[in-house]
Design a protein around this motif. Sequence first.
Motif, short mmCIF file in Angstrom:
data_model
loop_
_atom_site.label_atom_id
_atom_site.label_comp_id
_atom_site.label_asym_id
_atom_site.label_seq_id
_atom_site.Cartn_x
_atom_site.Cartn_y
_atom_site.Cartn_z
N GLU A 96 1.53 11.17 7.40
CA GLU A 96 2.53 11.33 8.47
C GLU A 96 3.91 10.92 7.71
O GLU A 96 4.83 11.53 7.77
CB GLU A 96 2.41 10.56 9.64
CG GLU A 96 1.12 11.29 10.48
CD GLU A 96 1.02 10.46 11.82
OE1 GLU A 96 1.59 9.43 12.00
OE2 GLU A 96 0.52 11.19 12.87
N ILE A 97 3.96 9.74 7.04
CA ILE A 97 5.10 9.51 6.28
C ILE A 97 5.53 10.45 5.20
O ILE A 97 6.96 10.77 5.00
CB ILE A 97 5.13 8.12 5.54
CG1 ILE A 97 4.97 7.02 6.70
CG2 ILE A 97 6.30 7.66 5.00
CD1 ILE A 97 4.28 5.54 6.16
N SER A 98 4.49 10.80 4.45
CA SER A 98 4.47 11.89 3.31
C SER A 98 5.29 13.11 3.86
O SER A 98 6.11 13.75 3.56
CB SER A 98 3.50 12.22 2.59
OG SER A 98 2.95 10.94 1.91
N ILE A 145 -3.31 10.85 -0.71
CA ILE A 145 -3.08 10.86 0.59
C ILE A 145 -4.32 10.38 1.17
O ILE A 145 -5.47 11.16 1.10
CB ILE A 145 -2.57 12.31 1.24
CG1 ILE A 145 -1.16 12.26 0.73
CG2 ILE A 145 -2.66 11.85 2.71
CD1 ILE A 145 -0.48 13.73 1.49
N SER A 156 1.71 3.60 2.25
CA SER A 156 2.67 3.92 3.49
C SER A 156 3.76 2.79 3.40
O SER A 156 4.89 3.23 3.57
CB SER A 156 1.67 3.25 4.87
OG SER A 156 1.28 2.28 5.05
N ASP A 174 -1.46 7.44 8.19
CA ASP A 174 -0.30 6.97 8.15
C ASP A 174 0.55 7.27 6.94
O ASP A 174 1.75 7.73 6.86
CB ASP A 174 -0.41 5.18 8.32
CG ASP A 174 0.92 4.72 8.33
OD1 ASP A 174 1.95 5.12 8.95
OD2 ASP A 174 1.02 3.46 7.94
N THR A 175 -0.22 7.35 5.73
CA THR A 175 0.53 7.93 4.60
C THR A 175 0.97 9.33 4.57
O THR A 175 2.01 9.90 4.09
CB THR A 175 -0.67 7.66 3.34
OG1 THR A 175 -1.02 6.30 3.33
CG2 THR A 175 0.14 8.01 2.12
N LEU A 223 5.96 4.25 0.54
CA LEU A 223 6.73 5.29 1.28
C LEU A 223 7.90 4.91 1.94
O LEU A 223 8.97 5.66 1.92
CB LEU A 223 5.99 6.33 1.78
CG LEU A 223 5.02 6.96 0.80
CD1 LEU A 223 3.72 7.70 1.85
CD2 LEU A 223 5.72 8.29 0.08
N LYS A 224 7.70 4.00 2.98
CA LYS A 224 8.80 3.65 3.80
C LYS A 224 9.82 2.84 2.89
O LYS A 224 11.04 3.29 3.47
CB LYS A 224 8.21 2.59 4.55
CG LYS A 224 7.33 3.09 6.00
CD LYS A 224 6.69 2.10 6.73
CE LYS A 224 5.72 2.75 7.68
NZ LYS A 224 5.03 1.81 8.60
N ASN A 233 0.72 -1.43 -0.14
CA ASN A 233 -0.15 0.08 -0.02
C ASN A 233 1.00 1.43 -0.03
O ASN A 233 2.16 0.90 -0.05
CB ASN A 233 -1.19 0.14 1.30
CG ASN A 233 -0.22 -0.29 2.39
OD1 ASN A 233 0.89 0.11 2.80
ND2 ASN A 233 -0.82 -0.75 3.62
N ASP A 269 -5.18 8.32 4.25
CA ASP A 269 -5.09 8.07 5.76
C ASP A 269 -4.11 8.67 6.30
O ASP A 269 -2.95 9.15 5.84
CB ASP A 269 -5.07 6.60 5.96
CG ASP A 269 -3.80 5.95 5.29
OD1 ASP A 269 -2.70 6.45 5.41
OD2 ASP A 269 -4.07 4.75 4.54
#
Length: 570
Positions: free
Chosen positions: A407-409, A400, A381, A404-405, A384-385, A379, A402
Amino acid sequence: MAASPHPAPSGLARALIQHGRLSEADALACSAQGASANFAAEVVQRGYLKAVDLASFCASTFGYPWLDLAAYDDSYVAKDAIDAKLMAKHQVIGLARRGNRLVVALADPSNLRALDEIRFQTGLAVDPIVAEADKLARLIAKLTESLSSTLSSMASSEDFDLDALAEANPDEAPPDTATAEVDDAPVVRFIQKMLVDAINEGASDIHFEPYEKFYRIRFRTDGVLREIAQPPLALKEKIAARIKVISRLDISEKRVPQDGRMKLVLSKNKAIDFRVSTLPTLHGEKIVMRILDPSSAMLGIDALGYDPEQKAALMDAIERPYGMVLVTGPTGSGKTVSLYTCLNILNKAGVNISTAEDPAEINLPGINQVTMNDKAGLNFSISLKAFLRQDPDIIMVGEIRDLDTAEISIKAAQTGHMVLSTLHTNDAPTTLERLRNMGVAPFNIASSVILITAQRLARRLCTCKKPIEIPLEAMLEAGFTEADLDGSWRPYGPVGCDRCKGSGYKGRVGIYQVMPISEEIQRIIMTGGNSMDVAAQAQLEGVSDLRQSGLRKVRQGLTSLTEVLATTNE
């Protein structure tokens, strides 16, 4: 002494650098990204110079005549003088042959390799003339798409009878196994006709829809669905099965939705991808095919419809080394094309770009594109990790969705990466509130987001448009000021002709709200202000909202007031 990693610029690149029209870094990036033979096209495509300015520079610098291909009758082109592969490779056209001499149009007259290859292949002396890169590319595409014209002529033929086929097999059961072949020639030709017609009309989607008493096919053109055909109802299973076969879907599975892709090759230089989605309905499988034309991402930012100050703000934002740029708007508002256009500008040899998309719609060479796969656990997130361990410079997140996505972005944007993404919000100010409602801390929003652009697509008036009279009260109510209505311009309305098939509109134009995040807007975010506070501050800073941007398009005669009111009716 170690050899330089890049050869010294030569020819047109060197001339542009010497005259201060292009930096050496940009010239090297263009030479590395596109082959040196297509250097001029790469310069124009990246937006470093307009095609007309580059042509003027080449003509004056190298001393060759300059021809406007738009004014040239292409029926006189020496089509067979240069091999099609050579034309496409070097972006050259043989315009006319006189005795043992061939007049050749090209965007880069310093491309001696191209001229030598033409001399060798034709055995003729070559007289170069300068042409604008974009017009040259369009004419080459027109001349080399022989397969496209073949398909079009096939599609317009009436050598098959679907009704006769339906009557001959009224009760024939559809294929029930994944290995069954769907090779009924009339059905194959009919589907191909639909695909070619949709491409020729500039449609974005094709809908195949079964109902209890009839079966219909509709095209979405310029954002509006229009019925095209009603094949016999008895053929709905054959049509669905054929589309699923060419899209590599399971034709035996009709109980759950499926997603697939297919490609239609029009010529050696052009292919159109289709994203296929099936949906089980009460009366059979509805199929929607999204037409994905890679050339839409190569139009350049000037073709999208940004006002000069909006374009300047966007270009300034995406060229920063880090931060987050968000594109917002409803489904079908052109967000994907805007993002791809920005990525195409940023796509240079020295930059590592990774994208997480659901799905990856348009293939962009030089960019690492990842398609989400929820079944396999891939997915946004997780992607992105992984990106952050891949030494990225620029990251694009399809959406974007949620916390989680988000915050990582934001973490990526705060740690030295440029992040591009989309959100589904109505305008730029409400995007900030949406992020806060997701659970993102105001400090993180203020310190990472550098620009938000909201957009809509309005239908563009066809050339058959005419001036119309609109009551003053209606103009003021729409948002025009009395100063705007000074009598120096008149609004236009649709008429209808063969070119636009009677609708009065042909193509679409973007309407944008481009909002840089200023220090004052950051302060409003940090102190808990709402979207109305942000919108008021943006107005004070000269940021036009969607309605105001749309009204400017009305003043420019690009679209009608009715279309702007419908598109920006918040």
